[in-house]
Design a protein around this motif. Structure first.
Motif, PDB file in Angstrom:
ATOM      1  N   ALA A 139       0.531  -1.238  -0.295  1.00 54.26           N
ATOM      2  CA  ALA A 139      -0.050  -0.186   0.351  1.00 54.26           C
ATOM      3  C   ALA A 139       0.977   0.951  -0.084  1.00 54.26           C
ATOM      4  CB  ALA A 139      -1.178   0.320   1.166  1.00 54.26           C
ATOM      5  N   PHE A 140       1.843   1.302   0.634  1.00 57.06           N
ATOM      6  CA  PHE A 140       2.704   2.413   0.756  1.00 57.06           C
ATOM      7  C   PHE A 140       4.061   2.906  -0.438  1.00 57.06           C
ATOM      8  CE2 PHE A 140       2.697   2.113   5.452  1.00 57.06           C
ATOM      9  CZ  PHE A 140       1.670   3.729   5.830  1.00 57.06           C
ATOM     10  N   LEU A 154       0.038   2.445  -3.978  1.00 58.15           N
ATOM     11  CA  LEU A 154      -0.449   2.644  -4.128  1.00 58.15           C
ATOM     12  C   LEU A 154      -1.075   3.927  -3.466  1.00 58.15           C
ATOM     13  CD1 LEU A 154      -2.939  -0.126  -2.296  1.00 58.15           C
ATOM     14  CD2 LEU A 154      -2.632   0.367  -4.548  1.00 58.15           C
ATOM     15  N   PHE A 188      -3.096   7.654  -2.243  1.00 60.83           N
ATOM     16  CA  PHE A 188      -4.174   7.698  -1.024  1.00 60.83           C
ATOM     17  C   PHE A 188      -3.519   9.088   0.382  1.00 60.83           C
ATOM     18  CE2 PHE A 188      -2.055   5.665   2.725  1.00 60.83           C
ATOM     19  CZ  PHE A 188      -1.430   4.813   2.342  1.00 60.83           C
ATOM     20  N   ARG A 189      -4.664   9.928   0.538  1.00 62.58           N
ATOM     21  CA  ARG A 189      -4.120  11.400   1.355  1.00 62.58           C
ATOM     22  C   ARG A 189      -3.246  10.588   2.542  1.00 62.58           C
ATOM     23  NH1 ARG A 189      -7.266  14.941   2.583  1.00 62.58           N
ATOM     24  NH2 ARG A 189      -8.509  16.198   1.096  1.00 62.58           N
ATOM     25  N   GLY A 190      -2.239  11.474   3.135  1.00 62.38           N
ATOM     26  CA  GLY A 190      -2.017  11.154   4.182  1.00 62.38           C
ATOM     27  C   GLY A 190      -0.769  10.423   4.300  1.00 62.38           C
ATOM     28  N   LEU A 199       2.068   8.760   7.714  1.00 62.25           N
ATOM     29  CA  LEU A 199       1.422   6.946   8.359  1.00 62.25           C
ATOM     30  C   LEU A 199       2.640   7.136   7.727  1.00 62.25           C
ATOM     31  CD1 LEU A 199      -1.940   6.984   7.090  1.00 62.25           C
ATOM     32  CD2 LEU A 199      -0.632   7.590   8.858  1.00 62.25           C
ATOM     33  N   LEU A 200       3.408   6.968   7.094  1.00 62.00           N
ATOM     34  CA  LEU A 200       4.888   5.954   6.772  1.00 62.00           C
ATOM     35  C   LEU A 200       5.612   6.804   7.791  1.00 62.00           C
ATOM     36  CD1 LEU A 200       6.436   4.359   5.558  1.00 62.00           C
ATOM     37  CD2 LEU A 200       7.469   5.057   3.926  1.00 62.00           C
ATOM     38  N   VAL A 247       5.252   7.858  10.474  1.00 62.01           N
ATOM     39  CA  VAL A 247       4.785   7.559  12.021  1.00 62.01           C
ATOM     40  C   VAL A 247       5.540   6.100  12.726  1.00 62.01           C
ATOM     41  CG1 VAL A 247       2.823   6.619  12.996  1.00 62.01           C
ATOM     42  CG2 VAL A 247       2.591   9.367  11.745  1.00 62.01           C
ATOM     43  N   ILE A 248       5.245   5.603  11.085  1.00 58.84           N
ATOM     44  CA  ILE A 248       5.866   4.237  11.417  1.00 58.84           C
ATOM     45  C   ILE A 248       7.544   4.223  11.328  1.00 58.84           C
ATOM     46  CG2 ILE A 248       6.656   2.021   9.599  1.00 58.84           C
ATOM     47  CD1 ILE A 248       3.653   1.850   8.641  1.00 58.84           C
TER      48      ILE A 248
END
Lengths: 291, 320
Positions: free
Chosen positions: A111-112, A115, A117-119, A123-124, A126-127
């Motif tokens: 997904a990262f 794909l 997508f917003r944010g 979000l990555l 944060v990981i």
């Protein structure tokens, strides 16, 4: 794909031109290193095959005896160590955590990497940030959570919190970004495949090399986990490392019993290492370059 | 995969029926929601078992909190008590002592091993596997075996040392000897791993630099210190920060070295901060105080990773 191949060949050519031939001194250094690496393991095996009266022997024993079977039998019959149960517990926990980490990390990594997508970037980030946090910080409240869930002393307490890790997600993202061509995904999309279908039939097969390295690492790590099982499990339902610690505090004079335990505890890891050593080394070195 | 060659039913393409619309909607949903669905397991797990415990640790640390009988808010009193707690500072000292005598030789050795592995040789994979061997052993097993090697009466370390005229050392009894023993366990396990990471870094250094240096008449040693080490700086920073994070959390090795006693010996010779946290929380059942130790540990790790970063950037960069 072509890119990867071209890079590999270029690397190999440059490598062979650059490297100095190893001198006898180089081999000597490395052989000393390997002997130092292997000796404690060899000695562990030697003691596990002897009886306790070798303990005070001078010089110490350097050759294996023939009491391994007897020591292993004593180990499994020992009522305080619960060693058989510990082996089963560790095998279940390590296998489940490894399988789940690989699956969810691949899914999230895909997904990262592929794909939109917003944010996504936030979000990555944060990981990546979670990878920096020392795990031991949270074990006291984590323990309180487990008390609340009535999970203390139960195997799921050492499984569920670790079903997917930030490290795994990040590793699979890095790999997916370069190993899966966008055109392949677009083509599958045009053919009408759902996103999950694309993941399952197109992406997952391409991720296999990284996924197997992640599985091996996760298995070894879970097998070696100590502080958390020691905190949350009970002595009558331990993991292998915990069981070894129990032996170590209750029978610290019974060397052969303890050493039989340590030998059995490293057998699964040793097998994994011998069979997959090449992949493990590749995984460590590739990860290092990216970091 | 079987390919359906039959022509699609005309109706579906020409005018979307009710079913077709639902399909289009579903496919739209699939596109927008799938990414969030796929990354959600990590965040879910992290919030419940990671973020919540971290924040909660801080809250707990602001309370007098025992296993039975609830808790009482006391502000920063746990932290104030901690700063005046000799046992805590003793644990901090031990942790740093072991960390320093483990990490410095370990990184130098790893650098040397990596230099040796970075040559053209026979069976390179075999040698790499050889140096990595200690990593794949279980940590409790390593601690147990080394504890026997360091036994006072029958340990092999003392037996070897007696050839050099050294009298029997009671390794557990003193600070310096227990630090040294624990440091060797850590080094034995991690040196090869770090060597492989250095090796990966070395292989990424461009060849032309060495050629130019060789033409200028620089010796190999000189090339190593003037080219390899400075260009390896990012890798060195990475390795030393990872070692700092791991080293300051040291727990299993010193614990088993003391036969499972959480106090690290009768005089707390080798009790680390992580052991002190564990002792407070899980043996004295002082959750609040234990949580304060955990947060201090976190701060220490943060500060030292940063210091480490600055120092090594200086050191490795100063030579260019």
């Amino acid at each position: 794909m072509k890119d990867v191949i071209r890079r590999r060949t270029r690397g190999a050519v440059a490598g062979s031109a650059r490297l100095w031939q190893a001198s006898p001194l180089t081999y000597a250094v490395l052989i000393v290193g390997i002997v130092l690496s292997a000796f404690p393991l060899y000695w562990m095996f030697v003691v596990a095959t002897r009886t306790n009266d070798v303990v005070g022997a001078v010089p110490p024993p350097f050759i294996a005896g023939h009491h391994l079977g007897e020591n292993v039998r004593r180990l499994f019959e020992n009522e305080q160590a619960h060693f058989a149960k510990a082996l089963v517990n560790s095998a279940i926990a390590s296998a489940v955590v490894a399988a789940s980490t690989v699956f969810f990390s691949s899914l999230a990594g895909f997904a990262f990497a592929k794909l939109r997508f917003r944010g996504r970037n936030a979000l990555l980030l944060v990981i990546v940030a979670t990878m920096m946090v020392p795990v031991q910080m949270g074990i006291i409240p984590l323990y309180m959570v487990m008390v609340h869930l009535h999970w203390t002393g139960r195997l799921q307490a050492v499984i569920v919190p670790f079903l997917v890790t930030g490290f795994g997600v990040f590793m699979m993202r890095q790999y997916a970004a370069q190993a899966v061509p966008d055109e392949l995904i677009e083509a599958a999309r045009v053919d009408g495949a759902t996103t999950f279908r694309i993941f399952w039939s197109v992406v997952l097969p391409a991720l296999r090399p990284a996924a197997s390295v992640l599985a091996l690492f996760t298995f070894m790590q879970t097998w070696n986990e100590f502080i958390w099982p020691r905190a949350v499990l009970n002595p009558d339902n331990p993991t292998v490392q915990y069981s070894l610690a129990l032996l170590n505090s209750a029978y610290f004079n019974d060397y052969t019993l303890m050493f039989a335990g340590t030998v059995i505890a490293i057998v699964p890891l040793f097998v994994v290492f011998v069979v997959f050593g090449r992949q493990i080394i590749g995984g460590i070195m590739e990860g290092a370059v990216k970091a | 995969m079987a390919v359906d060659l039959r022509p699609a039913p005309a109706g579906v393409r020409a005018a979307p029926s009710g079913r077709g619309r639902i399909r289009a909607r579903l496919s739209q949903l699939d596109l927008t929601l799938s990414p969030y669905l796929y990354i959600s397991p990590f965040y879910l797990l992290f919030v419940v078992f990671g973020l919540f415990p971290l924040g909660y640790t801080f809250w707990v640390s602001l309370n007098h909190w025992e296993i039975i009988g609830g808790h009482q808010y006391i502000g920063l009193r746990n932290y104030r008590a901690l700063l005046a707690d000799d046992q805590f500072w003793n644990a901090v000292g031990n942790t740093f002592g072991m960390f320093v005598i483990a990490t410095v030789p370990q990184l130098l050795l790893a650098l040397m091993l990596a230099g040796a592995l970075n040559r053209r040789m026979r069976a390179p994979t075999l040698f790499r596997m050889g140096v990595l061997l200690p990593l794949v052993t279980s940590v409790a097993a390593v601690a147990i075996v080394f504890t026997q090697l360091y036994g006072r009466d029958y340990g092999m370390a003392n037996w070897v040392l007696h050839f050099f005229g050294v009298h029997k050392i009671d390794w557990q009894a003193n600070k310096w000897s227990s630090w040294l023993a624990v440091a060797t366990m850590v080094d034995w396990r991690w040196t090869g791993y770090n060597a492989l990471i250095f090796l990966a870094g070395m292989q990424a250094i461009p060849q032309s630099l060495y050629e130019a240096a060789a033409i200028d008449g620089a010796s190999r040693t000189r090339q190593f210190w003037r080219i390899t080490v400075p260009l390896l700086r990012p890798t060195i920073v990475f390795v030393s920060i990872v070692s700092t994070i791991g080293g300051l959390q040291l727990f299993t090795e010193p614990l088993l070295f003391n036969n499972g006693y959480m106090n690290g010996g009768s005089l707390r010779q080798s009790q680390t901060v992580a052991m002190y946290m564990f002792e407070n929380a899980f043996q004295r059942f002082q959750y609040g105080y234990g949580s304060a130790v955990a947060w201090m540990l976190f701060l220490l790790i943060l500060v030292f990773s940063l210091l480490n970063f600055l120092i090594i950037r200086r050191l490795a960069g100063g030579r260019t």
